[in-house]
Design a protein around this motif. Structure first.
Motif, PDB file in Angstrom:
ATOM      1  N   TRP A   1       0.810  -1.216   0.000  1.00 15.72           N
ATOM      2  CA  TRP A   1       0.000   0.000   0.000  1.00 15.72           C
ATOM      3  C   TRP A   1       0.842   1.263   0.000  1.00 15.72           C
ATOM      4  N   THR A   2       2.141   1.145  -0.244  1.00 13.91           N
ATOM      5  CA  THR A   2       3.016   2.318  -0.205  1.00 13.91           C
ATOM      6  C   THR A   2       3.592   2.703  -1.565  1.00 13.91           C
ATOM      7  N   ARG A   3       3.204   2.008  -2.611  1.00 13.32           N
ATOM      8  CA  ARG A   3       3.696   2.378  -3.946  1.00 13.32           C
ATOM      9  C   ARG A   3       2.682   1.987  -5.007  1.00 13.32           C
ATOM     10  N   LEU A   4       2.867   2.516  -6.199  1.00 12.44           N
ATOM     11  CA  LEU A   4       1.958   2.274  -7.317  1.00 12.44           C
ATOM     12  C   LEU A   4       2.678   1.553  -8.447  1.00 12.44           C
ATOM     13  N   ASP A   5       1.895   0.922  -9.303  1.00 18.50           N
ATOM     14  CA  ASP A   5       2.418   0.209 -10.470  1.00 18.50           C
ATOM     15  C   ASP A   5       2.811   1.245 -11.531  1.00 18.50           C
ATOM     16  N   GLU A   6       4.098   1.423 -11.728  1.00 14.80           N
ATOM     17  CA  GLU A   6       4.595   2.454 -12.636  1.00 14.80           C
ATOM     18  C   GLU A   6       4.225   2.188 -14.089  1.00 14.80           C
ATOM     19  N   ARG A   7       4.245   0.934 -14.502  1.00 17.65           N
ATOM     20  CA  ARG A   7       3.904   0.609 -15.902  1.00 17.65           C
ATOM     21  C   ARG A   7       2.454   0.939 -16.213  1.00 17.65           C
ATOM     22  N   ALA A   8       1.551   0.551 -15.314  1.00 15.41           N
ATOM     23  CA  ALA A   8       0.129   0.818 -15.533  1.00 15.41           C
ATOM     24  C   ALA A   8      -0.146   2.317 -15.531  1.00 15.41           C
ATOM     25  N   LEU A   9       0.494   3.030 -14.612  1.00 11.41           N
ATOM     26  CA  LEU A   9       0.336   4.477 -14.517  1.00 11.41           C
ATOM     27  C   LEU A   9       0.822   5.154 -15.804  1.00 11.41           C
ATOM     28  N   SER A  10       1.989   4.754 -16.287  1.00 10.09           N
ATOM     29  CA  SER A  10       2.547   5.322 -17.517  1.00 10.09           C
ATOM     30  C   SER A  10       1.668   5.038 -18.718  1.00 10.09           C
ATOM     31  N   ALA A  11       1.208   3.799 -18.833  1.00  9.80           N
ATOM     32  CA  ALA A  11       0.354   3.420 -19.971  1.00  9.80           C
ATOM     33  C   ALA A  11      -0.952   4.204 -19.968  1.00  9.80           C
ATOM     34  N   ALA A  12      -1.537   4.404 -18.791  1.00  8.38           N
ATOM     35  CA  ALA A  12      -2.790   5.153 -18.696  1.00  8.38           C
ATOM     36  C   ALA A  12      -2.598   6.602 -19.131  1.00  8.38           C
ATOM     37  N   LEU A  13      -1.499   7.203 -18.723  1.00  9.64           N
ATOM     38  CA  LEU A  13      -1.270   8.605 -19.074  1.00  9.64           C
ATOM     39  C   LEU A  13      -0.926   8.782 -20.549  1.00  9.64           C
ATOM     40  N   VAL A  14      -0.176   7.859 -21.120  1.00  6.06           N
ATOM     41  CA  VAL A  14       0.145   7.946 -22.554  1.00  6.06           C
ATOM     42  C   VAL A  14      -1.133   7.793 -23.378  1.00  6.06           C
ATOM     43  N   SER A  15      -2.015   6.864 -22.997  1.00  4.63           N
ATOM     44  CA  SER A  15      -3.250   6.699 -23.763  1.00  4.63           C
ATOM     45  C   SER A  15      -4.181   7.896 -23.575  1.00  4.63           C
TER      46      SER A  15
END
Length: 142
Positions: free
Chosen positions: A97-111
């Motif tokens: 609960w102290t970090r986020l999935d960087e790949r998913a976050l990046s993919a969401a923002l690029v799309s």
């Protein structure tokens, strides 16, 4: 060698190192333009419950033909799109609960950038840093 010789030799070495670095940087291609977004709070949701917030700092690498001056007015739209995406499909790392999935976050923002500023306007998103709101009493995978 006396002290004066060492200082002179050190200055020559330093000067030649600076000159070499300057020549190398002039040969290297220019870094692509990048827009920084800092202090964006995103939720950590697990089991349908809000568990924590993680504040992220992002660096958006802009596509060809886009400048920081063109993209800065759209920063609020990027923030809004990312917060909405994080609530729709959380970027939670299972069991942490102290970090986020960087790949998913990046993919969401690029799309999302396609609708905000056009196709190819954001080539890549780098998560520069993550800082959880609560650090103690949280399950972590580390």
């Amino acid at each position: 060698m006396d002290r004066r010789t060492l200082i002179t030799a050190g200055t020559v070495a330093l000067t030649s190192g600076v000159a070499t670095a300057a020549l190398a940087s002039s040969d290297a291609p220019a870094a692509p333009a990048a827009l920084s977004i800092a202090g964006l709070g995103l939720p950590v949701i697990e089991g349908g419950r809000l568990r924590n917030y993680v504040f992220v700092a992002l660096r958006l690498e802009l596509g060809a033909g886009k400048t920081v001056e063109q993209m800065r007015p759209k920063e609020a739209f990027f923030r809004d799109a990312l917060v909405k995406a994080a609530h729709r499909t959380p970027f939670t790392v299972a069991g942490d609960w102290t970090r986020l999935d960087e790949r998913a976050l990046s993919a969401a923002l690029v799309s999302a950038s396609v609708a905000i500023s056009g196709r190819g306007s954001v080539r890549r998103v780098e998560v520069v840093g993550q800082s959880p709101r609560r650090r103690t009493g949280m399950p972590t995978s580390r």
